[in-house]
Every structure is written in structure tokens, then in C-alpha cells.
Design a protein around this motif. Structure first.
Motif, PDB file in Angstrom:
ATOM      1  N   ALA A 181       4.464  -1.614  -8.686  1.00  0.00           N
ATOM      2  CA  ALA A 181       4.222  -2.411  -9.667  1.00  0.00           C
ATOM      3  C   ALA A 181       3.453  -3.816  -9.300  1.00  0.00           C
ATOM      4  CB  ALA A 181       5.760  -2.690 -10.293  1.00  0.00           C
ATOM      5  N   CYS A 182       3.621  -4.386  -8.423  1.00  0.00           N
ATOM      6  CA  CYS A 182       2.828  -5.440  -7.902  1.00  0.00           C
ATOM      7  C   CYS A 182       2.780  -5.486  -6.436  1.00  0.00           C
ATOM      8  CB  CYS A 182       3.415  -6.666  -8.660  1.00  0.00           C
ATOM      9  SG  CYS A 182       4.970  -7.167  -7.994  1.00  0.00           S
ATOM     10  N   ALA A 183       1.982  -6.170  -5.783  1.00  0.00           N
ATOM     11  CA  ALA A 183       1.902  -6.697  -4.652  1.00  0.00           C
ATOM     12  C   ALA A 183       1.824  -5.430  -3.717  1.00  0.00           C
ATOM     13  CB  ALA A 183       2.962  -7.654  -4.085  1.00  0.00           C
ATOM     14  N   HIS A 184       0.920  -4.669  -3.793  1.00  0.00           N
ATOM     15  CA  HIS A 184       0.827  -3.234  -3.372  1.00  0.00           C
ATOM     16  C   HIS A 184       0.943  -3.224  -1.902  1.00  0.00           C
ATOM     17  CE1 HIS A 184      -1.446   0.166  -1.519  1.00  0.00           C
ATOM     18  NE2 HIS A 184      -0.919   0.788  -2.706  1.00  0.00           N
ATOM     19  N   ASN A 185       1.841  -2.419  -1.248  1.00  0.00           N
ATOM     20  CA  ASN A 185       2.094  -2.364   0.091  1.00  0.00           C
ATOM     21  C   ASN A 185       1.319  -1.101   0.716  1.00  0.00           C
ATOM     22  OD1 ASN A 185       2.975  -2.249   2.761  1.00  0.00           O
ATOM     23  ND2 ASN A 185       5.070  -2.021   2.300  1.00  0.00           N
ATOM     24  N   PRO A 186       0.317  -0.892   1.564  1.00  0.00           N
ATOM     25  CA  PRO A 186       0.073  -2.234   2.467  1.00  0.00           C
ATOM     26  C   PRO A 186      -1.239  -3.007   2.207  1.00  0.00           C
ATOM     27  CG  PRO A 186      -0.853  -0.277   3.364  1.00  0.00           C
ATOM     28  CD  PRO A 186      -0.192   0.075   2.043  1.00  0.00           C
ATOM     29  N   THR A 187      -1.962  -2.836   0.957  1.00  0.00           N
ATOM     30  CA  THR A 187      -3.199  -3.482   0.907  1.00  0.00           C
ATOM     31  C   THR A 187      -3.117  -4.855   0.213  1.00  0.00           C
ATOM     32  OG1 THR A 187      -3.406  -2.574  -1.228  1.00  0.00           O
ATOM     33  CG2 THR A 187      -4.192  -1.356   0.607  1.00  0.00           C
ATOM     34  N   GLY A 188      -2.101  -5.247  -0.627  1.00  0.00           N
ATOM     35  CA  GLY A 188      -2.079  -6.642  -1.113  1.00  0.00           C
ATOM     36  C   GLY A 188      -3.016  -6.414  -2.608  1.00  0.00           C
ATOM     37  N   VAL A 189      -3.453  -5.341  -2.842  1.00  0.00           N
ATOM     38  CA  VAL A 189      -4.412  -5.320  -3.965  1.00  0.00           C
ATOM     39  C   VAL A 189      -3.678  -4.534  -5.185  1.00  0.00           C
ATOM     40  CG1 VAL A 189      -6.653  -4.067  -4.722  1.00  0.00           C
ATOM     41  CG2 VAL A 189      -6.576  -4.923  -2.259  1.00  0.00           C
ATOM     42  N   ASP A 190      -3.907  -5.200  -6.327  1.00  0.00           N
ATOM     43  CA  ASP A 190      -3.457  -4.852  -7.427  1.00  0.00           C
ATOM     44  C   ASP A 190      -4.327  -4.671  -8.494  1.00  0.00           C
ATOM     45  OD1 ASP A 190      -0.725  -4.952  -6.593  1.00  0.00           O
ATOM     46  OD2 ASP A 190      -0.479  -6.819  -7.637  1.00  0.00           O
ATOM     47  N   PRO A 191      -4.298  -3.626  -9.534  1.00  0.00           N
ATOM     48  CA  PRO A 191      -5.145  -3.609 -10.660  1.00  0.00           C
ATOM     49  C   PRO A 191      -5.005  -4.836 -11.653  1.00  0.00           C
ATOM     50  CG  PRO A 191      -3.724  -1.701 -10.515  1.00  0.00           C
ATOM     51  CD  PRO A 191      -3.140  -2.752  -9.395  1.00  0.00           C
ATOM     52  N   THR A 192      -5.943  -5.350 -12.135  1.00  0.00           N
ATOM     53  CA  THR A 192      -5.964  -6.376 -13.214  1.00  0.00           C
ATOM     54  C   THR A 192      -5.394  -5.858 -14.469  1.00  0.00           C
ATOM     55  OG1 THR A 192      -7.997  -5.546 -14.327  1.00  0.00           O
ATOM     56  CG2 THR A 192      -8.079  -7.288 -12.365  1.00  0.00           C
ATOM     57  N   MET A 354       3.425 -10.104   0.389  1.00  0.00           N
ATOM     58  CA  MET A 354       3.600 -10.027   1.507  1.00  0.00           C
ATOM     59  C   MET A 354       2.453  -9.842   2.449  1.00  0.00           C
ATOM     60  SD  MET A 354       6.370 -10.667   3.305  1.00  0.00           S
ATOM     61  CE  MET A 354       7.991  -9.664   2.914  1.00  0.00           C
ATOM     62  N   PHE A 355       1.518  -8.774   2.070  1.00  0.00           N
ATOM     63  CA  PHE A 355       0.762  -8.296   2.917  1.00  0.00           C
ATOM     64  C   PHE A 355      -0.630  -8.685   2.638  1.00  0.00           C
ATOM     65  CE2 PHE A 355       4.575  -5.227   3.247  1.00  0.00           C
ATOM     66  CZ  PHE A 355       4.894  -5.910   4.300  1.00  0.00           C
ATOM     67  N   SER A 356      -1.678  -8.589   3.871  1.00  0.00           N
ATOM     68  CA  SER A 356      -2.989  -8.569   3.515  1.00  0.00           C
ATOM     69  C   SER A 356      -3.670  -7.426   4.430  1.00  0.00           C
ATOM     70  CB  SER A 356      -3.658  -9.971   3.960  1.00  0.00           C
ATOM     71  OG  SER A 356      -4.959 -10.047   3.444  1.00  0.00           O
ATOM     72  N   PHE A 357      -4.515  -6.827   3.696  1.00  0.00           N
ATOM     73  CA  PHE A 357      -5.332  -5.836   4.509  1.00  0.00           C
ATOM     74  C   PHE A 357      -6.615  -6.594   5.044  1.00  0.00           C
ATOM     75  CE2 PHE A 357      -5.715  -0.797   4.236  1.00  0.00           C
ATOM     76  CZ  PHE A 357      -4.554  -0.631   5.033  1.00  0.00           C
ATOM     77  N   THR A 358      -6.454  -6.874   6.213  1.00  0.00           N
ATOM     78  CA  THR A 358      -7.950  -7.830   6.810  1.00  0.00           C
ATOM     79  C   THR A 358      -9.157  -7.145   6.790  1.00  0.00           C
ATOM     80  OG1 THR A 358      -7.157  -7.115   9.175  1.00  0.00           O
ATOM     81  CG2 THR A 358      -6.278  -9.110   8.015  1.00  0.00           C
ATOM     82  N   GLY A 359      -9.037  -5.883   7.073  1.00  0.00           N
ATOM     83  CA  GLY A 359     -10.308  -5.208   7.242  1.00  0.00           C
ATOM     84  C   GLY A 359     -10.761  -4.998   8.963  1.00  0.00           C
ATOM     85  N   LEU A 360      -9.787  -5.607   9.729  1.00  0.00           N
ATOM     86  CA  LEU A 360      -9.910  -5.485  11.011  1.00  0.00           C
ATOM     87  C   LEU A 360      -9.676  -4.001  11.416  1.00  0.00           C
ATOM     88  CD1 LEU A 360      -7.878  -8.554  12.238  1.00  0.00           C
ATOM     89  CD2 LEU A 360     -10.382  -8.390  12.318  1.00  0.00           C
TER      90      LEU A 360
END
Ligand code: PMP
Length: 405
Positions: A181-192, A354-360
Motif C-alpha cells: 500500500a505504501c513504502a514498498h519493502n524492499p525498494t522504497g519505490v511507490d507508484p504515484t 523505512m528502506f532505500s534500495f541503494t543500487g550498491l
């Protein structure tokens, strides 16, 4: 016999936590854990939760009797209002039913079990790629077939919207689609909001069933209504759907296992009786799994949710947590950009929760662990709550170094 059971692999996240605990370095940074930490890297008891807790301890009418199978009624009704809005027609028309569960995990499980037992076609459940790892285990344990839809674009570090829509269009009519629903785990990416509308449109045209998982309402943006926008929109659009709701993060009640499962039936003359039948079947499933849910966390949440003064204080606590995380996002991005760390870092602030997918890369993650004592999951996910004003400079320096290696 017992000897036929092989050892299971260690849960990767719990293995990471153990490695962190055993690292003697005083520089070590824990960015693995999915729990809020204050600026001193310590667990935070929400002041409003402390208040409700004190009131419970001083309440002579409380005892340790069982709750009913569906849980604490004041809690489940407040949980409904929180997720769909107090004035939602779903509540007015009695076409939402709710059972208290063992936090969000228990709600996801109860929903999965229900679909597996009662869905006439037993359709596949589509999970975002990637998703919270436990989704895979929970749904396969109840015998549902798993399928994936594209979600994260490694190139933009944002949503692969076209890939997602194409997969929803191609999925067999009437599939179950798990949506964060919001704050996608693990990416932190949500649809607009606009993208959610398009997702709803495709799902309607394909008669898909939305299964919402909401673990971060109010924790993501600090605004409870905003963080439930997608669910409310789908309900408004007349979808039949279900919601697994966790109160672990937004109340800091992780260990108390406080959550709810909601089923909303589509508007119509049969909606209320259908919902009541579903509630009766969910109660039977619940009875065989846990008999009845735990009381303590639900009592705390219920006191806060049903008291307008405490509710306001809770909203302020939510802003404290989400505000600190947003500051850390900005702080990290600023530091990397100032250092000229190769790559673009705007995704750190466009991602949420909570999370950020850094791309590392996995290799960079392992170097961060061995050389810098920084602990994060191998997919490059960091828990923003693990950053604070004491370690953010060190972490930016560490990232800068491994990216240049
Ligand atoms: N779903 C998602 C997407 C989550 O991130 C979490 C928490 N990690 C949960 C469900 C459930 O957690 P809990 O059982 O602690 O409420």
C-alpha cells in the motif's frame, strides 16, 4: 524419524543481525534491521504508547482472559476506520469484516490461507519483483502458486511501471495481485497516485483481486490518510479486496504482534451477507491456527486509536519518526553529491519509508561489511532508520570509497 530432517538455511536477515552483534568494532553501523531507531541508534518507545501502557497497568478492570477469536472489538473497528476512513461506505454498508491477527505476518498468512481454501479457481498470487522475502514463504506454505510482476527498474532505481502494467495485463483473468500500500519493502519505490489509477484500471478490466499489504501507514509520509490513499481509492472504485495491516512500525509494537486482516466485499445487495459469511469462515481458520490473538498490543493501539487526544499525539510521534528518516534521506544524498560520488543519488530522496534500495552491488555490500563494518542486506537495501547524525558522515565516506574501488 528425526534423523531425516536436514538443517534449514539460516534466515538471511537474522544471520546479518547476528554478524552485526558479534562485530567488536566501535564504528559498526546496522542498516539491516527493519525497525525504527532514534538518533542514538536505540529502539524508541513512542511517548503515546508509554502513556497508553501506563493507563493499562493502572486499569483495575483488565485481566488476562482470552480475547474472542476475532480479537478485541474496539481494536478491530478502529483498525477498519484507520485503513478505509471512518466515513467509508464499506463500513456504513457493513461490507468490511476484520479479524485481529498476529501482526502483519499473521494477517498476510490468514489472507493467503483463506484464498487457498475458498477461492474457487485457486489462482496464482502475483508478487512484485522484488518483494518482502516472507511473502514467498507465507504464500507457498498455504499452497498458492507464486508468480511475479516486474516492479523495480535497476536503471532508473524507480518503478518499472510499463513492465508492471504489461504483466498485469498478461496475467490470467482473476489473478490475485499483492500490492504494497505504501513504502514498498524492499525498494522504497511507490507508484504515484496517477499510476495507481492506471493500475486499478487494468486490474478492473482483468477482474484481478487486490491483496494489499500495509505495514507502514503513517510511518512513511507522516500522514495516515496519504499513506492509505491507494487502498481507499480501490475501495472507492468498488473493488472486492483484502488488506493485511501491521501496527508494528507505526506504533513501535514490533514484539507485541498487533495487526488486522480485512476483507472488503464489492458494493451490492449481497455484499453485507457475503462479508458476514466470510468473517465466519475466517474465524474457523483463525481458531485452528491461533485460537485467539494476543491482547496486550491491541489494548495499547485501541486506547490510542479510540481517544482523540491520544490519536493527535500519535500523529505527532509518527511525524517524529518519518521526519527523522526524511532528514537522513536528504542528508545522505547531500553528502554523496557533495563528495561527487560516482552515480546519481536522487533516488535516495525519491524513495520513501523505512528502506532505500541503494543500487550498491553485492560485492560492494560485502566490502562495506568486511572493511567498514557496515551491515546491510546483499541486495543493497539499507534501513534508513539505522542512520543518524553520529554515523551518516562515516557511512557516506564508506559508500563513496566502495563505489570508487
Ligand atoms: N509486510 C511487509 C511488506 C513488511 O515490510 C512487514 C514488516 N517487515 C510485514 C508485512 C509484517 O511485519 P509484522 O509481522 O512484524 O507486522
Amino acid at each position: 524419524t528425526a534423523a531425516t530432517v536436514a538443517a534449514a538455511p539460516e534466515d538471511p536477515l537474522f544471520g546479518l543481525m547476528k554478524a552485526y552483534r558479534e562485530d567488536p568494532s566501535d564504528k559498526k553501523v546496522d542498516l539491516g534491521i527493519g525497525a525504527y531507531r532514534d538518533n542514538n541508534a536505540r529502539p524508541w518507545i513512542l511517548p503515546v504508547v508509554k502513556k497508553a501502557d501506563d493507563a493499562i497497568h493502572n486499569d483495575p478492570t483488565l485481566n488476562h482472559e482470552y480475547l474472542s477469536i476475532g480479537g478485541l472489538a474496539e481494536f478491530t473497528s478502529a483498525a477498519q476506520k484507520l485503513i478505509v476512513g471512518a466515513d467509508s461506505p464499506a463500513i456504513r454498508e457493513k461490507r468490511i469484516c476484520t479479524l485481529q491477527t498476529i501482526s502483519g505476518t499473521g494477517a498476510v498468512h490468514l489472507g493467503g490461507l483463506f484464498l487457498s481454501k475458498f477461492h474457487p479457481q485457486k489462482p496464482a498470487i502475483y508478487l512484485s519483483n522484488p518483494t518482502w522475502a516472507n511473502h514467498n514463504q507465507i504464500f507457498s506454505n498455504v499452497g498458492l502458486t507464486l508468480a511475479k510482476y516486474p516492479y523495480f527498474s535497476a536503471k532508473t532505481k524507480g518503478l518499472d511501471f510499463n513492465g508492471m502494467i504489461a504483466a498485469l495485463e498478461a496475467a490470467p483473468q482473476g489473478s490475485v495481485i499483492l500490492l504494497h500500500a505504501c513504502a514498498h519493502n524492499p525498494t522504497g519505490v511507490d507508484p504515484t497516485e496517477d499510476q495507481w489509477k492506471q493500475i486499478a484500471e487494468v486490474m478492473r478490466s482483468r477482474s484481478h483481486f487486490p491483496f494489499f499489504d500495509t505495514a507502514y501507514q503513517g510511518f512513511a509520509s507522516g500522514d495516515l490518510v496519504r499513506d492509505s490513499w491507494a487502498i481507499r481509492y480501490f475501495v472507492e472504485q468498488g473493488f472486492e479486496l483484502c488488506v493485511a495491516q501491521s501496527f508494528a512500525k507505526n506504533f513501535g509494537l514490533y514484539g507485541e504482534r498487533t495487526g488486522a486482516f480485512h476483507f472488503v466485499s464489492a458494493p451490492g445487495p449481497d455484499a453485507a451477507p457475503a462479508c458476514s459469511n466470510i468473517a465466519s469462515q475466517l474465524a474457523i481458520l483463525q481458531r485452528s491456527e491461533i485460537s485467539n490473538p494476543p491482547a496486550y498490543g491491541a489494548r495499547i493501539a485501541s486506547r490510542v486509536l479510540n481517544d482523540p487526544v491520544l490519536f493527535k499525539e500519535w500523529e505527532a510521534d509518527l511525524r517524529t519518526m518519518s521526519g527523522r528518516i526524511l532528514e537522513m534521506r536528504q542528508g545522505l544524498r547531500d553528502r554523496l553529491e557533495k563528495r561527487g560520488t560516482p552515480g546519481s543519488w536522487d533516488h535516495i530522496t525519491s524513495q520513501i519509508g523505512m528502506f532505500s534500495f541503494t543500487g550498491l552491488s553485492e560485492e560492494q555490500v560485502l566490502t562495506l561489511r568486511s572493511k567498514w563494518h557496515v551491515y546491510m542486506t546483499k541486495n543493497g537495501r539499507i534501513s534508513m532508520a539505522g542512520l543518524n547524525t553520529n554515523n551518516i558522515d562515516y557511512f557516506a565516506e564508506a559508500v563513496d570509497s566502495v563505489v570508487r574501488e
